[in-house]
Structures are given as structure tokens and as C-alpha cells.
Design a protein around this motif. Structure first.
Motif, mmCIF file in Angstrom:
data_model
loop_
_atom_site.group_PDB
_atom_site.id
_atom_site.type_symbol
_atom_site.label_atom_id
_atom_site.label_comp_id
_atom_site.label_asym_id
_atom_site.label_seq_id
_atom_site.Cartn_x
_atom_site.Cartn_y
_atom_site.Cartn_z
ATOM 1 N N ILE A 181 -71.337 -35.959 8.150
ATOM 2 C CA ILE A 181 -70.102 -35.402 8.702
ATOM 3 C C ILE A 181 -70.383 -34.990 10.142
ATOM 4 O O ILE A 181 -71.477 -34.549 10.472
ATOM 5 C CB ILE A 181 -69.550 -34.206 7.876
ATOM 6 N N PHE B 68 -68.765 -33.435 14.103
ATOM 7 C CA PHE B 68 -67.845 -32.430 14.657
ATOM 8 C C PHE B 68 -67.760 -32.562 16.165
ATOM 9 O O PHE B 68 -68.635 -33.153 16.811
ATOM 10 C CB PHE B 68 -68.341 -31.023 14.284
ATOM 11 N N GLY B 69 -66.705 -31.941 16.697
ATOM 12 C CA GLY B 69 -66.549 -31.833 18.148
ATOM 13 C C GLY B 69 -66.575 -33.207 18.799
ATOM 14 O O GLY B 69 -66.011 -34.170 18.276
ATOM 15 N N LYS B 70 -67.239 -33.277 19.942
ATOM 16 C CA LYS B 70 -67.216 -34.551 20.673
ATOM 17 C C LYS B 70 -67.952 -35.652 19.924
ATOM 18 O O LYS B 70 -67.661 -36.829 20.130
ATOM 19 C CB LYS B 70 -67.761 -34.381 22.088
ATOM 20 N N GLU C 3 -65.766 -37.883 17.922
ATOM 21 C CA GLU C 3 -64.943 -38.862 18.646
ATOM 22 C C GLU C 3 -65.511 -40.277 18.568
ATOM 23 O O GLU C 3 -64.789 -41.247 18.782
ATOM 24 C CB GLU C 3 -64.801 -38.447 20.121
ATOM 25 N N MET D 83 -73.886 -31.790 14.657
ATOM 26 C CA MET D 83 -73.077 -30.797 15.367
ATOM 27 C C MET D 83 -73.470 -30.683 16.833
ATOM 28 O O MET D 83 -74.602 -30.319 17.151
ATOM 29 C CB MET D 83 -73.266 -29.433 14.699
#
Lengths: 77, 147, 147, 77
Positions: free
Chosen positions: D6, D8-10, D13, D71
Motif C-alpha cells: 500500500i 501513500f502521498g506522492k 501517484e 510512505m
């Protein structure tokens, strides 16, 4: 010479605001001695003076018409 | 000391939490603020020699207090890059559980806001001629001393 | 780590100043509190390469964030004699001028409240898996980095 | 072995949440090498891993069914 005395907090409980006509008192140190004799409880309290709305740390000369505030330790906040 | 008008900081009685909320809300159009720091003093039910404090009655030497506060404000604005500073102190009776002091600083970054707020609280307690009379539940009293 | 339930800290969208006022008001029956310290993070209209930030869109890894927050809460309660601690962080879109973080500590005396509040803010920024996407006025974006 | 990734954040993308079936990958260090090859932008980003909802600072062994969170630097507050 005439001095206005204003007092606060627990000092105001035994010493009312008043105009004092005092002779032979030329400095704040002499005024303190005088007040501690007139109002004995004052001698047992830590207090500060303000002369004409400025806190004073050291002895200064008094002149007629001065206002001296007698202030016990601050306890705001 | 500059010539600008000395601001009042005194409020009669307690400081209402909703007034604090409204003060915060007023800053939403100051779009370069990144952090607010607030300190609130609340009256405590201290027990002293078996008696409980029910309220504090605050008095001040107002002219001197506002001059002193103005100096503190000037010093703090010089020392920290603050956007805003708001100070309120109660006069008269404030009951246990009510708020008697509200210090509110805002800055572009969190650290100046936090440090300034804390420093203002210390200076208010040490330098402002304000006296708190602790009223006990039996209506006797004693004069508060800041520790 | 104890077995007690992990508290949520997340709020959808901005944190309303009136909610902050209400949170303060709820403490008037905690009569052994002498000081409250509050920190509020507000979204700033930073200019980056000529473009103005209009909002931040916050996302999180919620399960991990709440576990990390729980550890911070436990550490801080061990370190400082606090009566209360309340933490709220926004998720989703928070516009410039709106509040995205609310940290609120209360103690019998001012110093533990002030120090704990400041320490919690630092730890939240460093340790919670939360990401802020800065949305510019032209709807492009960049990912915020904490300084 | 199957790993759930999983992000997250950029990082999210360019790298979607996904189940990866990986062979020959036994540690988080090997997983990082693999991901940085599959998703080149990852190599240019400082990132942390969490294994099954715990942040890990050092290399640990992976087992089938693990969830690894990728992350980027935190930016809450």
C-alpha cells in the motif's frame, strides 16, 4: 509637602488611599520608613512602589503632588 | 515607548469560551498565519488549610498595568515575528472552573507563536500589577501569591 | 501498549473555531485545572514558484496514525501531570485560513500544559503518517514537506 | 510468496495499492530494490516502510501475507 498614597491588594485592607501632608520626607526610602511606622502590618509585607505610574526599583526623590502606589506582590493570571 | 494608544486588556468577570472561539474565527482571513498558540488560565478549587477556593476576585492598578502590558507587547513583537497578539485578563469575580486569562499569539510558523505565548504568560504573572483575592466557600479570603 | 481502545483524532475537513470554543467550555467542571495550552495549525497561502496555495488535501494511513498517536499520548501522560489531552487533525480538503490541527492540553499548573502541548505538536509532525497535498489556485498541486 | 503493497502521498501517484507475487524476495531490503526497479521514481524519494502497521527502521524478513506500506516523508499538522 503633599503626597498622594494609593494602595492595592492586601495592603489596601489596612491602609486606605489618602493624601498625606508630610514634612521632612524627601525620598521614597524615608516615605517607606514613615509608612511602616504608621501602618505596622506593612513592615511584614514584601511590597513595591510606583511613583506617578512608574515602578521604581531604587530610592528616588519626592516632590509635592507626587502619587505613590504601594503594591504587594502581583498575583495575576 | 511610542505614542500609540495603550490597549485595554481587562474584561469584567470570566472570559467566555465562546468569545475565545470567536477570536480564533476572526483570524481566518489572515492567510499568512500558520500557527496559533493560546494559553488560558482557569480558576482552580485549591484547598488551603481545609478550606476550598470558590472564586478569585481580581483587582488591578489599571493605568500602570496597561503601560506595563504595552511594554511587554512591544518587546515581544520585536523579539518574535508575530502576525497577531491578543491578551485578556479578568477583573472582579471569577468562579472556580472559569477562565481568567487568555493569551493568543499567531505567526507564520508555529515556533514563534508558541514561544511568544509562553513568554507573555510569564511576564504577565511577574510584571502586571494585578491581585487575586481567593474567596473561600465560607466567604473568608486570602490573597493569592504567584508561585 | 495497553489494551484500551485507540482514540480517533481525525475530522473531515476544517476544524471549526466554535468547536474549539465548545471544547474549552467542557472543561469548566474540571475544577483542578489551572492552565490550558492550545495549539492550532492554520493553512497558509504560501507562494511557491509564483503560484498561491489555495487549500491542502490531507490523507493518512489511519490505522498506523492512530497507533502512533496512542503511543505519543501514553508517553506524554507519563511525562507530564496532565488532566486532559485532546488532539484533532483534519483529513480531506482544508482551505487557506482554516484550521487543520488542534492540540489541547490541561494541567493543574501552566508549565506542564504548555510544555506537553508543544511536544505533542512536534511529535505529530514528525511521527504521524499524514500527507498534505498543497492545491494551488490553478488546481495543480505539490506535496507538502514539513520543515 | 504474496505481499500486499500500500502506498501513500506522492508515492501513490505512480504506484497503486496492489498484491504482488514475488519470488526470491525474503527481506524488506530486497523488496525496496525490487520496487525501485519496477517504479523508478521511487528511487528518488526518501521513504519509510511499515510492515503490518508497524514502522520499521531496519531490514526485516518478509513472509507471505504481509502488508508493506510505502510512505513518503510525513507532512501532517
Amino acid at each position: 509637602m503633599e503626597i498622594e498614597i494609593i494602595s492595592f491588594g492586601k495592603i489596601a485592607e489596612f491602609m486606605a488611599n489618602q493624601r498625606l501632608t508630610v514634612d521632612g520626607i524627601k525620598t521614597t526610602a524615608q516615605l517607606k520608613d514613615f509608612l511602616e511606622q504608621e501602618f505596622p502590618p506593612l513592615a511584614g509585607i514584601k511590597y513595591k512602589l510606583a511613583l506617578n505610574k512608574t515602578i521604581i526599583q531604587e530610592t528616588v526623590e519626592l516632590k509635592s503632588g507626587d502619587t505613590v502606589a504601594i503594591m504587594p506582590p502581583f498575583s495575576g493570571g | 515607548m511610542s505614542d500609540r494608544k495603550v490597549k485595554d486588556i481587562f474584561i469584567n468577570g470570566k472570559i467566555d469560551p465562546m468569545f475565545i472561539g470567536e477570536s480564533i474565527a476572526k483570524h481566518s482571513d489572515k492567510k499568512n498565519i500558520g500557527g496559533h498558540s493560546l494559553f488560558l488560565g482557569q480558576v482552580r478549587n485549591d484547598e488551603i488549610d481545609g478550606k476550598m477556593v470558590a472564586a478569585i476576585d481580581y483587582t488591578t492598578y489599571k493605568e500602570l498595568a496597561l503601560t506595563q502590558m504595552d511594554q511587554i507587547r512591544e518587546d515581544i513583537f520585536k523579539k518574535y515575528p508575530l502576525s497577531c497578539m491578543h491578551i485578556y485578563h479578568s477583573l472582579g469575580t471569577v468562579k472556580v472552573g472559569e477562565i481568567c486569562l487568555f493569551v493568543f499569539t499567531s505567526s507564520i510558523r508555529r515556533k514563534p507563536a508558541i514561544e511568544a505565548c509562553s513568554e507573555i504568560v510569564e511576564r504577565i504573572k511577574a510584571e502586571l500589577p494585578i491581585w487575586g483575592k481567593e474567596i473561600f466557600e465560607d466567604e473568608t479570603h486570602q490573597w493569592k501569591e504567584n508561585s
